[in-house]
Design a protein around this motif. Sequence first.
Motif, short mmCIF file in Angstrom:
data_model
loop_
_atom_site.label_atom_id
_atom_site.label_comp_id
_atom_site.label_asym_id
_atom_site.label_seq_id
_atom_site.Cartn_x
_atom_site.Cartn_y
_atom_site.Cartn_z
N HIS A 67 30.73 48.41 40.68
CA HIS A 67 29.45 48.26 41.38
C HIS A 67 28.52 47.26 40.71
CE1 HIS A 67 26.89 50.83 38.67
NE2 HIS A 67 28.07 51.37 38.37
N ASP A 68 28.91 46.68 39.59
CA ASP A 68 28.08 45.64 39.01
C ASP A 68 28.28 44.33 39.76
OD1 ASP A 68 30.73 45.56 37.83
OD2 ASP A 68 29.97 44.12 36.36
N THR A 69 27.26 43.49 39.74
CA THR A 69 27.30 42.20 40.43
C THR A 69 26.84 41.10 39.46
OG1 THR A 69 25.02 42.36 41.27
CG2 THR A 69 26.76 43.30 42.64
N VAL A 70 27.05 39.86 39.87
CA VAL A 70 26.72 38.73 38.99
C VAL A 70 25.30 38.23 39.18
CG1 VAL A 70 29.12 37.97 38.95
CG2 VAL A 70 27.55 36.99 40.63
N PHE A 71 24.57 38.80 40.12
CA PHE A 71 23.27 38.24 40.49
C PHE A 71 22.13 38.89 39.70
CE2 PHE A 71 26.10 38.02 44.17
CZ PHE A 71 26.12 36.64 44.36
N ARG A 78 14.91 37.08 47.45
CA ARG A 78 15.18 35.75 48.01
C ARG A 78 16.26 35.79 49.08
NH1 ARG A 78 19.02 32.20 46.40
NH2 ARG A 78 19.44 33.36 44.49
N ARG A 79 17.19 36.74 48.93
CA ARG A 79 18.35 36.78 49.83
C ARG A 79 18.60 38.23 50.25
NH1 ARG A 79 23.95 36.45 48.81
NH2 ARG A 79 23.64 36.16 46.58
N PRO A 80 17.77 38.79 51.11
CA PRO A 80 17.88 40.21 51.46
C PRO A 80 19.12 40.50 52.30
CG PRO A 80 16.25 39.13 52.85
CD PRO A 80 16.65 38.12 51.80
N PHE A 81 19.48 41.79 52.30
CA PHE A 81 20.58 42.23 53.14
C PHE A 81 20.27 41.92 54.59
CE2 PHE A 81 22.74 45.41 55.79
CZ PHE A 81 24.05 45.24 55.37
N THR A 82 21.22 41.25 55.28
CA THR A 82 21.00 40.81 56.65
C THR A 82 22.27 40.99 57.46
OG1 THR A 82 19.44 39.12 55.86
CG2 THR A 82 20.29 38.85 58.10
N VAL A 83 22.12 41.41 58.69
CA VAL A 83 23.23 41.50 59.63
C VAL A 83 22.93 40.57 60.79
CG1 VAL A 83 24.51 42.99 61.20
CG2 VAL A 83 23.78 43.87 58.97
N ALA A 84 23.77 39.54 60.96
CA ALA A 84 23.54 38.56 62.03
C ALA A 84 24.83 37.78 62.28
CB ALA A 84 22.41 37.60 61.65
N ASP A 85 25.05 37.45 63.54
CA ASP A 85 26.18 36.58 63.91
C ASP A 85 27.52 37.12 63.41
OD1 ASP A 85 24.35 34.77 65.11
OD2 ASP A 85 23.99 33.85 63.14
N GLY A 86 27.68 38.43 63.44
CA GLY A 86 28.95 39.02 63.06
C GLY A 86 29.20 39.11 61.57
N ARG A 87 28.16 38.83 60.78
CA ARG A 87 28.32 38.87 59.33
C ARG A 87 27.23 39.71 58.69
NH1 ARG A 87 29.80 32.71 57.26
NH2 ARG A 87 31.83 32.54 58.33
N ALA A 88 27.58 40.37 57.59
CA ALA A 88 26.60 41.01 56.72
C ALA A 88 26.50 40.16 55.46
CB ALA A 88 27.04 42.43 56.36
N THR A 89 25.28 39.83 55.06
CA THR A 89 25.07 38.99 53.89
C THR A 89 24.11 39.68 52.92
OG1 THR A 89 23.28 37.79 54.99
CG2 THR A 89 25.48 36.85 55.17
N GLY A 90 24.16 39.23 51.68
CA GLY A 90 23.32 39.80 50.64
C GLY A 90 24.08 39.82 49.33
N PRO A 91 23.38 39.94 48.21
CA PRO A 91 24.04 39.88 46.90
C PRO A 91 25.01 41.04 46.70
CG PRO A 91 21.71 40.46 46.68
CD PRO A 91 21.91 40.05 48.09
N ALA A 324 32.22 34.74 47.22
CA ALA A 324 31.99 35.56 46.03
C ALA A 324 31.20 34.77 44.99
CB ALA A 324 33.32 36.02 45.45
N HIS A 325 30.18 35.39 44.42
CA HIS A 325 29.34 34.83 43.37
C HIS A 325 28.47 33.67 43.85
CE1 HIS A 325 32.25 36.38 39.98
NE2 HIS A 325 31.96 37.30 40.89
N ALA A 326 28.36 33.48 45.15
CA ALA A 326 27.59 32.36 45.69
C ALA A 326 26.51 32.86 46.64
CB ALA A 326 28.52 31.39 46.43
N ASP A 327 25.57 31.98 46.96
CA ASP A 327 24.46 32.37 47.84
C ASP A 327 24.91 32.62 49.27
OD1 ASP A 327 22.65 32.31 45.81
OD2 ASP A 327 21.63 30.47 46.43
N HIS A 328 26.05 32.08 49.68
CA HIS A 328 26.50 32.27 51.06
C HIS A 328 27.48 33.45 51.20
CE1 HIS A 328 29.74 29.79 49.36
NE2 HIS A 328 30.53 30.28 50.31
#
Length: 356
Positions: A67-71, A78-91, A324-328
């Motif tokens: 459960h640890d992350t690199v961020f 800056r990059r909140p959890f988001t659900v859009a266009d068939g993708r979930a994004t966030g650190p 992985a490990h990137a902003d996208h």
Amino acid sequence: MLADLRTLVEIESPSRDLDALAASAEAVATVIENRLGGQAVLIVNEGGTHVHWAGGGETRVLILGHHDTVFPLGTLARRPFTVADGRATGPGVFDMLGGLVQAVHGLAALDDRSGVEILVTADEEVGSFSSRALIEERARTCGAVLVFEGAADGGGLKTARKGCGAFQVSIAGRASHAGLEPEAGVNALVEAAHQVLDIAALSRPELGTTVTPTVASAGTLENVVPAEATVVVDVRVESAEEKERVEAAFAGLAPRVDGARITVEGSIGRPPMPASAAAELFFLAQQLQPGIEAKAVGGGSDGNFTAAVGVPTLDGLGAVGGGAHADHEYVVIDAMAERAHLAAGLVKAIQHAPRL
């Protein structure tokens, strides 16, 4: 699954931040208990807070993740959890919180969870130094390991991984005035230049071995002969023989500049994971999802450790996505349920198969 993923992503968990990792572990434990029942035990040590859950009965399979992350803290703002266009994004959605959620929901679909253990560690991204012994112990006890790191490209499973590690080469020279008496100094930067070339020459791409100098530092001022320098090197190998060769080569590094001294620290801490370790489990996965691909990858995971102690290990069962490990970084939402069903099917198959 998206609700649980949001919960985990919105509690940031950078490696080595013990307070943040403790809060994240509590959240992971709560998700596990809410979906599976029972009690998730928190194991606290110098690397952070790990989470362990057992379904009872004779142990047959270990669900492994981290459960640890690199961020760093603050990334979520800056990059909140988001659900859009068939993708979930966030650190951390792809590496590897999405995989944890899928594993838990896959198990929740089973009426019988006996023989299953879950271990979610807190220091995978920084080498698993505090959790390795526990990982190896539970793997040996269970007899089969399913690792929920993110899927390979195209949703493939990771059936082989390179061994990986890092070395730091520290060089001690002697400072002097670069204009008045440069000959009185021992130039650590010049020695570092020699060492970088010698180190890079250790690569054997035809054998899957890469030896890559990645970070270097030297010097203090423009008119001072550098007295110190450091070079950090990333190493990846596919075989135990190459691991031994490269480690021996680093141990044998010798100065090229008169008066310079060299100190080497590090090792190839994660041994290679050969394809043979995944063969039996990948066969089961193919029966459940015909056409799924096997991929060999360069990155390491805790599956390297479990394979190295002789326990059948299948990796890359986590989220389909990328970055992985990137902003996208992202997870493909439509694939989440399918991967959860695959997890459930594999666990059920292992439960009813002769012990691997």
